[in-house]
Design a protein around this motif. Structure first.
Motif, mmCIF file in Angstrom:
data_model
loop_
_atom_site.group_PDB
_atom_site.id
_atom_site.type_symbol
_atom_site.label_atom_id
_atom_site.label_comp_id
_atom_site.label_asym_id
_atom_site.label_seq_id
_atom_site.Cartn_x
_atom_site.Cartn_y
_atom_site.Cartn_z
ATOM 1 N N THR A 189 0.916 -1.460 -0.124
ATOM 2 C CA THR A 189 0.121 -0.483 0.302
ATOM 3 C C THR A 189 0.401 1.576 0.542
ATOM 4 N N LYS A 190 1.747 1.473 -0.500
ATOM 5 C CA LYS A 190 2.681 2.188 -0.622
ATOM 6 C C LYS A 190 3.698 2.275 -1.875
ATOM 7 N N ALA A 238 8.155 8.819 -1.077
ATOM 8 C CA ALA A 238 6.895 8.323 0.520
ATOM 9 C C ALA A 238 5.710 9.526 0.028
ATOM 10 N N TYR A 239 5.589 10.194 -1.083
ATOM 11 C CA TYR A 239 4.675 11.292 -1.390
ATOM 12 C C TYR A 239 3.462 10.192 -2.251
ATOM 13 N N ASP A 248 -5.597 14.151 -9.645
ATOM 14 C CA ASP A 248 -5.153 14.512 -7.613
ATOM 15 C C ASP A 248 -5.392 13.123 -7.117
ATOM 16 N N GLY A 249 -5.568 11.566 -7.823
ATOM 17 C CA GLY A 249 -4.964 11.016 -7.409
ATOM 18 C C GLY A 249 -5.182 9.279 -8.312
ATOM 19 N N PHE A 250 -5.454 7.873 -8.105
ATOM 20 C CA PHE A 250 -4.993 6.998 -8.779
ATOM 21 C C PHE A 250 -6.054 6.006 -7.946
ATOM 22 N N ARG A 251 -5.986 4.928 -9.284
ATOM 23 C CA ARG A 251 -6.231 3.314 -8.465
ATOM 24 C C ARG A 251 -5.205 2.043 -9.635
ATOM 25 N N GLY A 300 -5.783 12.491 -0.598
ATOM 26 C CA GLY A 300 -5.364 12.354 0.484
ATOM 27 C C GLY A 300 -5.654 11.080 1.294
ATOM 28 N N LYS A 301 -6.774 10.361 0.734
ATOM 29 C CA LYS A 301 -7.871 9.545 1.406
ATOM 30 C C LYS A 301 -7.060 7.549 0.377
#
Length: 333
Positions: free
Chosen positions: A24-25, A30-31, A41-44, A65-66
């Motif tokens: 999950t990273k 780290a960002y 502003d996101g990804f999947r 951010g979630k």
């Protein structure tokens, strides 16, 4: 499986996607925002994992951010519940920093290994880090608004840190005892040499319990406004023939040591988790001489290793290394 293509074609991104689904990273940043496409502003990222005859679909979603993690369309209540379900070991060109740089990198590396196999270790480490932040905030407040004699809060922080540190220290000590023989074996198989290797665990708790350090060192902690002693300062000194590797090792010795560290990590996780991790090799053959490359190939092609996914800019080099394209799956970018 081999992913080939020119630099900048996205080979590393595919390896990082596999790593992300396991932990999950990202392995490289780290960002979270750095994993998103420019302008978004996101990804999947979604992938299928097969283990013990069962197929699981893992999805990781991050937006504004979630972060959300799903297994077979069911969301995990806690991200930590996913850690250890699937494992991967990455070897990348910049990993030499694990040898050459400061202690924080080596602490995070060991914590990352232990946290996969030991849920209690992971939970206590997270708790320790949270209490440490609170104690440091208390120390900073004392510097600006001293409350003479009001140390009940500090005593609570000290007690929590000491209890967590004792468990973490014991688990790290036990890990090194099991890990060192694996490391030594892989180093000698990779290098073909007879150098004596050693890893020394350096910790304040070797001298006295953390609670004693915290109580006796309060004046220093107040002066510097942070906690100066504890397992958050631990290090592992990597040695070759009694000499510190990062200071006196040759580039060849460092490369052999680094690969031995990662292969020993793979072997330790296999034992601890009861299944083989995925081995991810990112453009490493650019950095290896012929003898080390051949030694590494002999190791990873053995029955002790499971799925290997590697990247390279030269498809012919991989074909030659594995005796033809029919012996390894290829993705050309």
């Amino acid at each position: 499986m081999c992913i080939t293509g020119p630099n900048g074609s996205g080979k590393t991104n595919l390896l990082d996607a596999v790593y992300y689904l396991c932990y999950t990273k990202s392995y490289f940043s780290a960002y979270q925002q750095n994993s998103a496409q420019n302008g978004t502003d996101g990804f999947r990222v979604t992938g299928e994992f097969r283990k013990d005859g069962q197929t699981d679909t893992i999805s990781c979603k991050w937006k504004a951010g979630k972060k959300e993690i799903y297994k077979n369309n069911v969301e995990y209540e806690k991200l930590t519940d996913h850690i250890g379900t699937y494992a991967a070991v990455m070897i990348a060109p910049d990993d030499i920093e694990l040898i050459n740089e400061h202690s924080e990198l080596r602490r995070k590396w060991v914590d990352g290994i232990l946290g996969q196999a030991d849920k209690e270790y992971l939970e206590r480490l997270i708790h320790y880090q949270r209490i440490l932040l609170q104690r440091n905030a208390w120390l900073k407040n004392q510097a600006t608004r001293p409350t003479t004699g009001q140390y009940t809060e500090l005593e609570y922080y000290n007690t929590c840190l000491a209890a967590d540190a004792d468990l973490i220290y014991r688990r790290r000590t036990g890990f090194l005892k099991d890990f060192l023989p694996l490391l030594s074996d892989f180093y000698h198989r990779l290098s073909g040499g007879n150098e004596a290797i050693q890893v020394t665990y350096v910790s304040d708790l070797l001298q006295k319990p953390l609670l004693t350090w915290l109580e006796q060192g309060l004046d220093h902690d107040l002066r510097y406004q942070r906690t100066l002693r504890g397992i958050h300062k631990d290090d592992w000194e990597l040695e070759l023939n009694g000499m510190l590797l990062k200071s006196f090792g040759s580039q060849g010795q460092k490369k052999s040591f680094l690969f031995a560290l990662k292969l020993a990590q793979y072997a330790w996780l296999t034992r601890a988790l009861g299944h083989k991790p995925i081995l991810l090799l990112d453009d490493i053959f650019e950095k290896l001489d012929q003898s080390r490359m051949e030694a590494l190939l002999r190791i990873i092609r053995s029955d002790a290793f499971g799925q290997v996914i590697l990247t390279d800019t030269h498809a012919d080099r991989i074909r030659n290394a594995f005796g033809g394209e029919e012996n390894v799956g290829f993705i050309h970018l």
